[in-house]
Design an enzyme around this catalytic site. Structure first.
Site, PDB file in Angstrom:
ATOM      1  N   GLU A  64       0.998  90.706 111.985  1.00  0.00           N
ATOM      2  CA  GLU A  64       0.203  91.782 111.387  1.00  0.00           C
ATOM      3  C   GLU A  64      -1.296  91.585 111.611  1.00  0.00           C
ATOM      4  O   GLU A  64      -2.104  92.395 111.189  1.00  0.00           O
ATOM      5  CB  GLU A  64       0.509  91.920 109.889  1.00  0.00           C
ATOM      6  CG  GLU A  64       0.383  90.650 109.092  1.00  0.00           C
ATOM      7  CD  GLU A  64       0.816  90.810 107.631  1.00  0.00           C
ATOM      8  OE1 GLU A  64       0.934  91.935 107.131  1.00  0.00           O
ATOM      9  OE2 GLU A  64       1.017  89.762 106.985  1.00  0.00           O
ATOM     10  N   HIS A  73      -1.032  99.012  98.801  1.00  0.00           N
ATOM     11  CA  HIS A  73       0.019  98.372  98.000  1.00  0.00           C
ATOM     12  C   HIS A  73       0.376  99.127  96.740  1.00  0.00           C
ATOM     13  O   HIS A  73       1.510  99.071  96.271  1.00  0.00           O
ATOM     14  CB  HIS A  73      -0.374  96.936  97.690  1.00  0.00           C
ATOM     15  CG  HIS A  73      -0.221  96.072  98.873  1.00  0.00           C
ATOM     16  ND1 HIS A  73      -1.263  95.638  99.633  1.00  0.00           N
ATOM     17  CD2 HIS A  73       0.909  95.622  99.485  1.00  0.00           C
ATOM     18  CE1 HIS A  73      -0.804  94.954 100.648  1.00  0.00           C
ATOM     19  NE2 HIS A  73       0.501  94.918 100.580  1.00  0.00           N
ATOM     20  N   CYS A 126       8.765  95.690 109.310  1.00  0.00           N
ATOM     21  CA  CYS A 126       8.888  95.877 107.866  1.00  0.00           C
ATOM     22  C   CYS A 126       7.728  96.686 107.289  1.00  0.00           C
ATOM     23  O   CYS A 126       7.662  96.901 106.092  1.00  0.00           O
ATOM     24  CB  CYS A 126       9.026  94.542 107.139  1.00  0.00           C
ATOM     25  SG  CYS A 126       7.615  93.464 107.377  1.00  0.00           S
ATOM     26  N   ASP A 155      -0.620  96.408 108.022  1.00  0.00           N
ATOM     27  CA  ASP A 155      -1.829  95.627 108.267  1.00  0.00           C
ATOM     28  C   ASP A 155      -2.192  95.613 109.745  1.00  0.00           C
ATOM     29  O   ASP A 155      -3.372  95.644 110.096  1.00  0.00           O
ATOM     30  CB  ASP A 155      -1.657  94.189 107.746  1.00  0.00           C
ATOM     31  CG  ASP A 155      -1.942  94.120 106.260  1.00  0.00           C
ATOM     32  OD1 ASP A 155      -2.939  94.707 105.828  1.00  0.00           O
ATOM     33  OD2 ASP A 155      -1.150  93.493 105.536  1.00  0.00           O
TER      34      ASP A 155
HETATM   35  C1  PEP Z   1       2.597  95.184 106.432  1.00  0.00           C
HETATM   36  O1  PEP Z   1       1.425  94.772 106.442  1.00  0.00           O
HETATM   37  O2  PEP Z   1       3.034  96.036 107.226  1.00  0.00           O
HETATM   38  C2  PEP Z   1       3.560  94.677 105.449  1.00  0.00           C
HETATM   39  C3  PEP Z   1       4.837  94.989 105.492  1.00  0.00           C
HETATM   40  O3  PEP Z   1       3.077  93.878 104.464  1.00  0.00           O
HETATM   41  P1  PEP Z   1       2.265  94.433 103.200  1.00  0.00           P
HETATM   42  O4  PEP Z   1       2.337  95.942 103.238  1.00  0.00           O
HETATM   43  O5  PEP Z   1       2.897  93.864 101.987  1.00  0.00           O
HETATM   44  O6  PEP Z   1       0.881  93.922 103.471  1.00  0.00           O
HETATM   45 MG    MG Z   2       0.836  93.024 105.358  1.00  0.00          MG
END
Ligand code: PEP
Ligand code: MG
Length: 564
Positions: free
Chosen positions: A423, A194, A494, A447
């Protein structure tokens, strides 16, 4: 890895985390100033320490409030002033002192003294009082930090610098002073952690996962950070400094992305704040495929109220109108701790109480705030709602009941599409069941890859294991898309995989309907979609499912898709 590219300059190699090149003096993040000092908190010393902590927190609140007022944020300043008043309440010092005299350490004494007040406020039907409970808990947390001499942030550098650190938490990254920090490099981290995602959102060049970084760089030493190539050059030569590219202008492409054989792929953007939404709109994105609501909360040491969330969302929706925005409910925990929502330590935070679990298990009132805010916005804008870290259909049913409750409370019935992040492998495997409950899926490949390969997304040593082109992941995506389509649901991606030009042909080949990418990539991803033939992509993706490694899949794309 280290290489010496001229007589004096040393080049360190890491993982490209956020694009851009920048030259500036290094500024080493002083961890000693960030961590606690282990003060004695018992007996009379504990009471003295508490008095000092109350004084210090009050002074810090007053300074922050003045700063907010100067920027015209009078309402936010008022909240901090109210927190300072809580510290003046004699019940706090008297109650805690008597517990300290009975042998409790000062931090526990404060928490125990204030807990019944917070509970009382939380039990109230009045939203204003409920919000006060969070403010009160926040005050307790600030006192705890002050008692332990802990600060989240060291004081900023004096001149514009590149931060060099072992690791940075997302909240620390969000708190960096953008006028004084022009980029950062860390020893820990990966491109899908993140902190890296936030750096891209902030437009801050970053390189992570550089082994031996902190010992190799001295404070004030000139460094060239290359967030495109994933390198950091110490004492760069005048020649290499001259080649540093300035910021790239955002390319706009508002036309639809349609493959050669006529399949429309929506290209949305991931966004964390209003600025991202404005860049997404300027880039010609078809919508926001992932609004990470947690980042709206990260810079602050208290949780926003329902009203504040409505105001923030309204700005994002207005920037994107008439295009749709997918709001993801709070996804904190694991590598995304939220200072305003401290949680007990866990042995395995990535497998712990994060995302939807946290809200369902511990803070349903926070979820209700988000649900009501979303419904209020959906009455006027095309807002879609999405839940993170779903593992079972029971969680989905539970959250849908809460959504119904929020509708009843508001007496509102706007049509709002509801989806989930896929995820967690259990969700992927039961996608056929989940597809009956929701309107859409969005594959969180960051994830999903981490959990599928049991490879921590923040650990640079495992970056090559968590390969998003590995057939193991492609097979899971294939299964999820089939399950969704057979129920008439659409599927987006995403995770960072959607922004990877090498992965796009496979995602299209597997039938994905939407890609949510970083704003600067919209034009490139749309151009790549237009150059592809979906039927040919499907043939290649089907072949890839039978291969035995990500390397073999990459070779396949080099030989086939690129020639279509
Ligand atoms: C993911 O896990 O791919 C996602 C888009 O969510 P984050 O990266 O915020 O965990
Ligand atoms: Mg995620």
């Amino acid at each position: 890895m280290t290489s010496t590219s001229s007589l004096s300059q040393v080049k360190l190699h890491g993982i490209a985390a956020a694009p851009g090149q920048v030259v500036a003096p290094a500024w080493r993040w002083a961890e000693s100033r960030v961590h606690g000092s282990g003060t004695d908190l018992t007996g009379e010393t504990g009471i003295n320490r508490l008095q000092i902590a109350i004084r210090d927190v009050k002074a810090a609140l007053a300074t922050k409030a003045t700063g907010l007022q100067a920027r015209g944020a009078a309402a936010e300043a008022g909240i901090l002033q109210a927190q300072a008043l809580m510290l003046d309440d004699p019940a706090l010092l008297d109650g805690a002192s008597s517990l300290i005299r009975k042998g409790r350490p000062a931090d526990a004494a404060v928490a125990e003294t204030m807990a019944p007040f917070a509970e009382m406020l939380r039990a109230s039907d009045d939203e204003v009082f409920k919000a006060r409970a969070a403010d009160l808990e926040d005050v307790v947390e600030q006192l705890r930090r002050a008692l332990h001499g802990v600060s989240d942030m060291p004081p900023p550098p004096a001149t514009p610098s590149i931060v060099v650190a072992r690791d940075l938490a997302p909240s620390q990254t969000a708190g960096l002073d953008r006028t004084l920090v022009v980029g950062f490099a860390t020893e820990q981290g990966t491109a899908t952690a993140h902190t890296a995602i936030l750096a891209r959102a902030l437009g801050l060049p970053a390189v992570v996962g550089i082994a031996g970084l902190v010992d190799a760089v001295a404070d004030g030493q000139s460094v060239l950070l290359d967030g495109d190539r994933g390198t950091l050059v110490i004492d760069p030569s005048p020649g290499s400094v001259a080649h540093v590219a300035g910021p790239k202008p955002l390319v706009t492409d508002a036309a639809p992305a349609v493959t050669k054989d006529g399949r429309r792929i929506d290209v949305g953007c991931n966004a964390a704040n209003l600025e991202d939404a404005q860049r997404a709109a300027a880039a010609g994105a078809d919508g926001i495929g992932l609004l990470r609501s947690e980042f709206l909360f990260l810079g602050s040491d208290r949780l926003p109220t329902e009203e504040e969330q409505v105001a923030m969302l309204e700005q994002v929706m207005a920037a994107m109108a008439p295009r749709p925005v997918i709001l993801r409910t709070l996804d904190v925990g694991a590598d995304k701790p939220l200072p305003a929502l401290p949680q007990p330590a866990e042995a395995n935070p990535a497998l712990g109480v994060r995302g939807l679990r946290l809200q369902l298990l511990r803070r349903p009132e926070l979820l209700m705030d988000q649900l009501r805010a979303a419904l209020r916005i959906a009455a006027g804008y095309p807002l879609r709602l999405m839940f993170p870290m779903v593992s079972t259909v029971d969680e989905v049913r539970q959250v849908k009941l809460l959504l119904e409750k929020a509708r009843r409370e508001l007496n509102a019935s706007p049509r709002m599409e509801v989806g989930i992040m896929v995820e967690v492998p259990a969700a992927a495997v039961t996608a056929d069941v989940l597809a009956k409950e929701v309107d859409f899926f969005s594959l969180g490949t960051n994830d999903l890859t981490q959990y599928l390969f049991a490879a921590d997304r923040t650990n640079p040593d495992l970056a090559s294991l968590a390969d998003s082109l590995h057939p193991a992941l492609l097979r899971v995506i294939d299964q999820v898309v089939r399950a969704a389509h057979s129920e008439g649901r659409w599927v987006g991606v995403c995770g960072e995989m959607a922004s990877d030009l090498g992965a796009v042909p496979f995602l299209i080949g597997l039938g994905v309907d939407e890609l949510s990418v970083h704003p600067p990539l919209v034009a490139r991803i749309k151009a790549s979609v237009r150059g592809l033939d979906a039927a040919e992509c499907a043939r290649v993706a089907t072949a890839a499912l039978q291969l035995d490694s990500g390397t073999a899949v990459r070779r396949l794309v080099d030989h086939s898709v690129s020639k279509t």
